[in-house]
Design a protein around this motif. Structure first.
Motif, mmCIF file in Angstrom:
data_model
loop_
_atom_site.group_PDB
_atom_site.id
_atom_site.type_symbol
_atom_site.label_atom_id
_atom_site.label_comp_id
_atom_site.label_asym_id
_atom_site.label_seq_id
_atom_site.Cartn_x
_atom_site.Cartn_y
_atom_site.Cartn_z
ATOM 1 N N ASP A 92 69.101 17.300 29.371
ATOM 2 C CA ASP A 92 68.506 18.564 29.825
ATOM 3 C C ASP A 92 67.356 18.227 30.768
ATOM 4 O OD1 ASP A 92 67.160 20.893 30.251
ATOM 5 O OD2 ASP A 92 67.075 21.518 28.150
ATOM 6 N N ILE A 94 66.055 20.409 32.965
ATOM 7 C CA ILE A 94 65.617 21.688 33.529
ATOM 8 C C ILE A 94 64.144 21.662 33.911
ATOM 9 C CG2 ILE A 94 65.239 24.115 32.831
ATOM 10 C CD1 ILE A 94 68.109 23.736 31.431
ATOM 11 N N GLN A 95 63.335 20.982 33.110
ATOM 12 C CA GLN A 95 61.919 20.847 33.472
ATOM 13 C C GLN A 95 61.629 19.491 34.121
ATOM 14 O OE1 GLN A 95 57.582 21.789 31.473
ATOM 15 N NE2 GLN A 95 59.388 22.634 30.599
ATOM 16 N N ILE A 127 72.456 25.437 30.024
ATOM 17 C CA ILE A 127 72.648 24.815 28.702
ATOM 18 C C ILE A 127 73.891 25.385 28.017
ATOM 19 C CG2 ILE A 127 71.679 24.634 26.364
ATOM 20 C CD1 ILE A 127 70.230 22.793 28.247
ATOM 21 N N SER A 143 70.164 30.599 35.254
ATOM 22 C CA SER A 143 68.936 30.190 34.567
ATOM 23 C C SER A 143 69.174 28.872 33.837
ATOM 24 C CB SER A 143 68.560 31.252 33.530
ATOM 25 O OG SER A 143 69.574 31.299 32.541
ATOM 26 N N GLY A 144 68.081 28.334 33.320
ATOM 27 C CA GLY A 144 68.190 27.120 32.528
ATOM 28 C C GLY A 144 69.028 27.344 31.276
ATOM 29 N N ALA A 145 68.753 28.445 30.590
ATOM 30 C CA ALA A 145 69.487 28.702 29.342
ATOM 31 C C ALA A 145 70.987 28.781 29.608
ATOM 32 C CB ALA A 145 68.983 29.984 28.697
ATOM 33 N N GLU A 157 58.441 21.488 26.562
ATOM 34 C CA GLU A 157 57.642 22.364 25.680
ATOM 35 C C GLU A 157 57.109 21.601 24.467
ATOM 36 O OE1 GLU A 157 58.007 25.320 28.110
ATOM 37 O OE2 GLU A 157 57.241 25.881 26.147
ATOM 38 N N LYS A 216 65.011 25.717 37.052
ATOM 39 C CA LYS A 216 63.629 25.750 37.528
ATOM 40 C C LYS A 216 63.483 25.343 39.008
ATOM 41 C CE LYS A 216 61.196 25.323 33.108
ATOM 42 N NZ LYS A 216 60.518 26.595 32.983
ATOM 43 N N PHE A 220 63.257 21.807 23.326
ATOM 44 C CA PHE A 220 63.356 23.185 23.823
ATOM 45 C C PHE A 220 64.463 23.237 24.870
ATOM 46 C CE2 PHE A 220 62.565 26.700 26.692
ATOM 47 C CZ PHE A 220 62.515 27.741 25.781
ATOM 48 N N HIS A 221 65.418 24.162 24.655
ATOM 49 C CA HIS A 221 66.546 24.259 25.587
ATOM 50 C C HIS A 221 66.817 25.673 26.079
ATOM 51 C CE1 HIS A 221 67.488 20.050 24.886
ATOM 52 N NE2 HIS A 221 67.452 20.259 23.591
ATOM 53 N N GLU A 238 66.155 15.988 26.000
ATOM 54 C CA GLU A 238 65.324 16.064 27.199
ATOM 55 C C GLU A 238 64.837 14.636 27.463
ATOM 56 O OE1 GLU A 238 62.417 19.644 26.672
ATOM 57 O OE2 GLU A 238 63.421 19.218 24.784
HETATM 58 C C1 LIG Z 1 63.851 21.619 29.057
HETATM 59 C C2 LIG Z 1 64.187 23.076 29.232
HETATM 60 N N1 LIG Z 1 65.432 23.500 28.969
HETATM 61 C C3 LIG Z 1 65.794 24.785 29.126
HETATM 62 C C4 LIG Z 1 64.876 25.736 29.542
HETATM 63 C C5 LIG Z 1 65.301 27.165 29.690
HETATM 64 O O1 LIG Z 1 65.288 27.547 31.033
HETATM 65 P P1 LIG Z 1 65.212 29.091 31.434
HETATM 66 O O2 LIG Z 1 63.856 29.571 31.041
HETATM 67 O O3 LIG Z 1 65.439 29.102 32.908
HETATM 68 O O4 LIG Z 1 66.292 29.796 30.689
HETATM 69 C C6 LIG Z 1 63.567 25.344 29.820
HETATM 70 C C7 LIG Z 1 62.563 26.327 30.234
HETATM 71 O O5 LIG Z 1 61.377 26.130 30.100
HETATM 72 C C8 LIG Z 1 63.211 23.972 29.657
HETATM 73 O O6 LIG Z 1 61.970 23.551 29.894
#
Ligand SMILES: Cc1ncc(COP(=O)(O)O)c(C=O)c1O
Length: 443
Positions: A273, A275-276, A143, A138-140, A245, A302, A165-166, A240
């Protein structure tokens, strides 16, 4: 469904079946962030941005599942190859203990998997000298592993940004600064210092720039004579490259250059980051590619379908067992989808498409300039419109849904649009007209 002629068609949104489905679902599911009672019917027609819900409504989806379905639904650019894939059991292996091959040779197997996904990721980050990947779920997790490898290089403090948001694991949530619900009452990693994220269009008035010795907040704090933080103690700066978010905020070029200078001066690890914002969403493979900054670590998830922490081999710890996860590099199907997505971006020049179609959308909205709009912004297909009030934003999301257009909120009073990366001119026209009609309806 013929994507070239499909149009949204809504009888009632949400319909009776969607409401019943959602009620049933919530008997078992922990309360979380469902946006609205939209229930995609997996058994019905869908292609690209168009899908059918359980009540037979045809919707134009400009959320792309928060960028996690980067080419929308059943896109032949991915689906044709997936259909050939002989779905094995298990589709997920304990991927950091065992290998799996989708044919021979490893450089070009019939079905690319986790190995090839890492190879593709190294390829698309080679301009940052990155040559190594740690896959996760996952994204988290991407991170968590990014901050772990940064701490391994020394230091126990870090800088993050207002609006960030991370993710929601304990480490990642310690870095969030967008909504209080993400952190309230949870223990956090100590030593995180938050500073303004400068998205000022002209002269900086957000507090990033200062009259201090360094000229900006971080440089002031690290200044050898007048600063309050020993640079040796700072492990990383996490940002980011376009905030998600927090409101789809595009950073000021000079702000990013300042961060690059701090990195050069003090050898502090920069984590981007993505992820988005990554995987072509902004019209470049990584949003940071738009700016003058060389990140040391990139996180992706994602659109990639799995989590990935990408960096240089000298940044990763060598000791075995420091990083690992059962499903880390083991999701054979998701890895294949990740590879096919990267390949589709190259093969169909989707970066240019994201750039052009994003510009089209921004211009159409800006030309119409509805009174309640405060700003239209974004890069590529990471698009946002900001309203005068939060209530208005929410009313517009609902009004768009009633017209068959799926959108999402972000930030405080911003609405975001994430059409599929291969969205067409016709689909952008269709979506923007629905949005403008919704805005007018709410006015
Ligand atoms: C910039 C960013 N980092 C980290 C995450 C966390 O990703 P995940 O929901 O897959 O854990 C998100 C999720 O929206 C995100 O937008």
């Amino acid at each position: 469904m013929d994507r070239e002629t499909a149009e949204p068609r809504v009888r009632e949104m949400p319909g009776q079946k969607a409401r019943e489905w959602a009620d049933y679902h919530h008997q078992f599911a922990a309360p979380t962030t469902y946006v609205y009672d939209f229930v995609w019917d997996l058994t019905e027609d869908a292609e690209g941005p168009f899908c059918t819900d359980v009540d037979g409504n045809v919707l134009l989806d400009f959320t792309s599942h928060v960028a996690a379905a980067p080419l929308g639904y059943n896109n032949p650019k991915i689906k044709d190859k997936l259909d050939e894939f002989p779905l094995p059991d298990p589709t997920k292996i304990a991927g950091q203990d065992f290998y799996a091959s989708g044919g021979w040779p490893p450089e070009d197997p019939e079905f690319p998997g986790p190995t090839q996904l890492m190879e593709r990721l190294v390829d698309v980050t080679s301009h940052y000298d990155m040559d190594m990947v740690f896959l996760s779920n996952s994204g988290a997790e991407a991170i968590e592993n990014a901050i772990k490898i940064s701490y391994s290089r020394g230091g126990h403090r870090a800088f993050n940004f207002d609006g960030a948001f991370h993710g929601r694991t304990l480490g990642a949530l310690s870095l969030n600064r967008s909504k209080v619900a993400h952190r309230k009452g949870y223990p956090e990693i100590p030593g995180i210092v938050s500073v303004p994220y400068c998205s000022c269009a002209g002269e900086c008035n957000c507090g990033w720039k200062t009259n201090g010795p360094g000229g900006n907040v971080i440089a002031d704090k690290l200044d050898p004579d007048q600063g309050v933080i020993d640079p040796e103690e700072v492990s990383y700066i996490i940002l980011e490259p376009v905030q998600g978010e927090g409101g789809y905020r595009v950073p000021n070029d000079e702000f990013i250059r300042d961060i690059g200078e701090i990195q050069d001066t003090y050898d502090i690890t920069i984590i981007a980051d993505e992820i988005q914002s990554g995987m072509g969403r902004t019209g470049e493979m990584w949003a940071v590619d738009h700016f003058d900054l060389q990140p040391d670590v990139i996180t992706s998830a994602k659109a990639l379908r799995v989590g990935a922490t990408i960096s240089r081999s000298d940044v990763f710890p060598e000791e075995k067992g420091r990083l690992s996860s059962t499903w880390g590099a083991g999701d054979v199907l998701s890895s294949l989808q990740g590879v096919l997505t990267i390949d589709a971006i190259h093969e169909h020049d989707l970066l240019s498409n994201a750039e052009e179609r994003g510009r089209q959308a921004r211009e159409l909205i800006a030309d119409a300039s509805p009174e309640s709009l405060v700003d239209v912004r974004g890069r590529g297909l990471m698009l946002a419109v900001e309203f005068d009030t939060k209530d208005r934003r929410e009313a517009v999301v609902d009004a768009a849904l009633e017209r068959g257009l799926l959108t999402l909120g972000c930030g405080y009073k911003t609405l975001r649009l994430l059409p599929p990366l291969d969205v067409t001119e016709r689909e952008i026209d269709l979506g923007v007209n629905l949005l403008l009609d919704a805005i007018e309806g709410v006015a």
